[in-house]
Design a protein around this motif. Structure first.
Motif, PDB file in Angstrom:
ATOM      1  N   ALA A 232       0.818  -1.214   0.000  1.00  0.00           N
ATOM      2  CA  ALA A 232       0.000   0.000   0.000  1.00  0.00           C
ATOM      3  C   ALA A 232       0.853   1.265   0.000  1.00  0.00           C
ATOM      4  N   ALA A 233       2.154   1.146  -0.230  1.00  0.00           N
ATOM      5  CA  ALA A 233       3.035   2.310  -0.225  1.00  0.00           C
ATOM      6  C   ALA A 233       2.607   3.313  -1.286  1.00  0.00           C
ATOM      7  N   ASP A 234       2.817   4.581  -0.990  1.00  0.00           N
ATOM      8  CA  ASP A 234       2.393   5.665  -1.867  1.00  0.00           C
ATOM      9  C   ASP A 234       3.388   5.835  -3.014  1.00  0.00           C
ATOM     10  N   VAL A 235       3.031   5.307  -4.178  1.00  0.00           N
ATOM     11  CA  VAL A 235       3.837   5.499  -5.391  1.00  0.00           C
ATOM     12  C   VAL A 235       2.894   5.924  -6.524  1.00  0.00           C
ATOM     13  N   ARG A 236       2.024   6.865  -6.216  1.00  0.00           N
ATOM     14  CA  ARG A 236       0.979   7.248  -7.168  1.00  0.00           C
ATOM     15  C   ARG A 236       1.523   7.850  -8.457  1.00  0.00           C
ATOM     16  N   SER A 237       2.758   8.313  -8.441  1.00  0.00           N
ATOM     17  CA  SER A 237       3.317   8.912  -9.651  1.00  0.00           C
ATOM     18  C   SER A 237       3.716   7.871 -10.691  1.00  0.00           C
ATOM     19  N   LEU A 238       3.724   6.591 -10.307  1.00  0.00           N
ATOM     20  CA  LEU A 238       4.121   5.538 -11.234  1.00  0.00           C
ATOM     21  C   LEU A 238       2.919   4.986 -11.989  1.00  0.00           C
ATOM     22  N   SER A 239       3.139   4.591 -13.233  1.00  0.00           N
ATOM     23  CA  SER A 239       2.058   4.071 -14.063  1.00  0.00           C
ATOM     24  C   SER A 239       1.726   2.633 -13.675  1.00  0.00           C
ATOM     25  N   PRO A 240       0.473   2.229 -13.858  1.00  0.00           N
ATOM     26  CA  PRO A 240       0.109   0.830 -13.616  1.00  0.00           C
ATOM     27  C   PRO A 240       0.941  -0.144 -14.447  1.00  0.00           C
ATOM     28  N   ALA A 241       1.322   0.274 -15.660  1.00  0.00           N
ATOM     29  CA  ALA A 241       2.114  -0.606 -16.522  1.00  0.00           C
ATOM     30  C   ALA A 241       3.481  -0.881 -15.903  1.00  0.00           C
ATOM     31  N   PHE A 242       4.081   0.138 -15.313  1.00  0.00           N
ATOM     32  CA  PHE A 242       5.392  -0.054 -14.696  1.00  0.00           C
ATOM     33  C   PHE A 242       5.288  -0.952 -13.464  1.00  0.00           C
TER      34      PHE A 242
ATOM     35  N   ALA B 134       6.908  -1.412  -3.130  1.00  0.00           N
ATOM     36  CA  ALA B 134       8.129  -1.442  -2.317  1.00  0.00           C
ATOM     37  C   ALA B 134       9.355  -1.607  -3.201  1.00  0.00           C
ATOM     38  N   THR B 135       9.240  -2.409  -4.253  1.00  0.00           N
ATOM     39  CA  THR B 135      10.361  -2.566  -5.177  1.00  0.00           C
ATOM     40  C   THR B 135      10.717  -1.243  -5.825  1.00  0.00           C
ATOM     41  N   ALA B 136       9.703  -0.483  -6.222  1.00  0.00           N
ATOM     42  CA  ALA B 136       9.949   0.823  -6.833  1.00  0.00           C
ATOM     43  C   ALA B 136      10.670   1.754  -5.862  1.00  0.00           C
ATOM     44  N   LEU B 137      10.235   1.744  -4.604  1.00  0.00           N
ATOM     45  CA  LEU B 137      10.907   2.568  -3.606  1.00  0.00           C
ATOM     46  C   LEU B 137      12.350   2.112  -3.404  1.00  0.00           C
ATOM     47  N   MET B 138      12.560   0.811  -3.370  1.00  0.00           N
ATOM     48  CA  MET B 138      13.903   0.284  -3.175  1.00  0.00           C
ATOM     49  C   MET B 138      14.825   0.693  -4.321  1.00  0.00           C
ATOM     50  N   LEU B 139      14.342   0.622  -5.534  1.00  0.00           N
ATOM     51  CA  LEU B 139      15.152   1.017  -6.687  1.00  0.00           C
ATOM     52  C   LEU B 139      15.491   2.504  -6.639  1.00  0.00           C
ATOM     53  N   SER B 140      14.535   3.303  -6.217  1.00  0.00           N
ATOM     54  CA  SER B 140      14.771   4.741  -6.094  1.00  0.00           C
ATOM     55  C   SER B 140      15.832   5.025  -5.033  1.00  0.00           C
ATOM     56  N   VAL B 141      15.712   4.344  -3.900  1.00  0.00           N
ATOM     57  CA  VAL B 141      16.695   4.502  -2.823  1.00  0.00           C
ATOM     58  C   VAL B 141      18.080   4.112  -3.319  1.00  0.00           C
ATOM     59  N   TRP B 142      18.150   2.986  -4.022  1.00  0.00           N
ATOM     60  CA  TRP B 142      19.443   2.537  -4.534  1.00  0.00           C
ATOM     61  C   TRP B 142      20.079   3.590  -5.434  1.00  0.00           C
ATOM     62  N   GLY B 143      19.268   4.241  -6.256  1.00  0.00           N
ATOM     63  CA  GLY B 143      19.797   5.281  -7.130  1.00  0.00           C
ATOM     64  C   GLY B 143      20.430   6.418  -6.347  1.00  0.00           C
ATOM     65  N   TYR B 144      19.782   6.845  -5.265  1.00  0.00           N
ATOM     66  CA  TYR B 144      20.329   7.922  -4.434  1.00  0.00           C
ATOM     67  C   TYR B 144      21.588   7.472  -3.703  1.00  0.00           C
ATOM     68  N   VAL B 145      21.515   6.306  -3.078  1.00  0.00           N
ATOM     69  CA  VAL B 145      22.655   5.794  -2.298  1.00  0.00           C
ATOM     70  C   VAL B 145      23.894   5.685  -3.182  1.00  0.00           C
ATOM     71  N   HIS B 146      23.732   5.001  -4.296  1.00  0.00           N
ATOM     72  CA  HIS B 146      24.869   4.767  -5.177  1.00  0.00           C
ATOM     73  C   HIS B 146      25.308   6.044  -5.898  1.00  0.00           C
ATOM     74  N   GLY B 147      24.339   6.833  -6.316  1.00  0.00           N
ATOM     75  CA  GLY B 147      24.670   8.032  -7.089  1.00  0.00           C
ATOM     76  C   GLY B 147      25.550   8.995  -6.317  1.00  0.00           C
ATOM     77  N   MET B 148      25.218   9.248  -5.063  1.00  0.00           N
ATOM     78  CA  MET B 148      26.017  10.173  -4.270  1.00  0.00           C
ATOM     79  C   MET B 148      27.413   9.624  -4.021  1.00  0.00           C
ATOM     80  N   VAL B 149      27.517   8.316  -3.791  1.00  0.00           N
ATOM     81  CA  VAL B 149      28.830   7.710  -3.574  1.00  0.00           C
ATOM     82  C   VAL B 149      29.669   7.778  -4.850  1.00  0.00           C
TER      83      VAL B 149
END
Length: 246
Positions: free
Chosen positions: A162-172, A191-206
């Motif tokens: 039930a996580a809030d990811v309303r900006s993502l399309s149903p297809a994705f 949750a997978t979408a949130l995890m991928l987003s987090v990974w982008g921030y974590v890795h990107g800054m490093v």
């Protein structure tokens, strides 16, 4: 290179010697990468540093790809160990989320081992293709499991769904569902979408720091990273309702 052995069966002397020799070759290759960078990896130079011929090296690693795979797997394993060690130490600091400390373990390893970090996340080595679902993938998943556990600790599967990811399309979201491995422990698509987003921030800054793009901040880079990771963690947690109906 590892040997397949039955449980409780001690490896033979020959197998033990082979394993030791393979470890020495990987260690020499790591030293070569640290000195010259991953793209300058030379099997001839590695063999020469050990006083052996290239033909003898091929006896342990039949191809360059086999040696690179061993190097990448070990780097992922060492990075996962660093993340796990940081997470274990987090229990001593109740004021800082374990997820944040895990990301700092990731950052510290990358800064301490920039050439090996580049081997994992820099420009791909020419003509190298990692084996599909091979040891490199398994080692990377081990690290990801630490982040996943600490990021979503305390939430039920229904709450994650039930996580809030309303900006993502149903297809994705449907595509993410299709990528999830079978089994009851698979993350719901939100949750997978949130995890991928987090990974982008974590890795990107490093990556920005390791490759020298934030050097103008000097010693303040660690402070900025901690602030960003805390904000990221808190934002993700706010997006997950405390109950399925939230």
């Amino acid at each position: 290179m590892s040997t397949d052995e039955a449980p409780g069966v001690r490896p033979t002397l020959r197998e033990r010697r082979r394993a030791v020799a393979a470890q020495e070759i990987v260690g020499a290759a790591e030293s070569h990468i640290v000195e010259h960078g991953p793209h300058a990896l030379s099997l001839r130079a590695v063999a020469r540093s050990l006083g052996m011929t290239v033909q003898a090296l091929y006896h342990y690693f039949p191809s360059r790809d086999d040696l690179v795979t061993a190097l990448v797997t070990k780097a992922y394993d060492d990075l996962a160990d660093a993340v796990q060690a940081a997470t274990d130490a987090a229990r001593d600091d109740p004021d800082l989320p374990a997820m944040v400390i895990a990301t700092e373990g990731y950052r510290r390893w990358a800064i301490d081992h920039p050439e090996r970090f580049q081997l994992l996340y820099g420009a791909p080595l020419r003509h190298y293709h990692a084996p599909v679902d091979g040891p490199t993938t398994e080692a990377n998943r081990r690290m990801g499991a630490v982040f996943e556990r600490e990021l979503f600790r305390g939430f039920t599967r229904a709450e994650l769904a039930a996580a809030d990811v309303r900006s993502l399309s149903p297809a994705f979201l449907t595509a993410l569902d299709g990528m999830a491995p079978p089994g009851p422990d698979a993350l719901p698509a939100p949750a997978t979408a949130l995890m991928l987003s987090v990974w982008g921030y974590v890795h990107g800054m490093v990556a920005l720091e390791v490759f020298g793009h934030t050097g103008f901040l000097g010693t303040h880079q660690a402070e900025l990273y901690r602030m960003a990771m805390r904000n990221l963690y808190e934002d993700v947690r706010r997006r997950i309702p405390a109950t399925p109906g939230g």
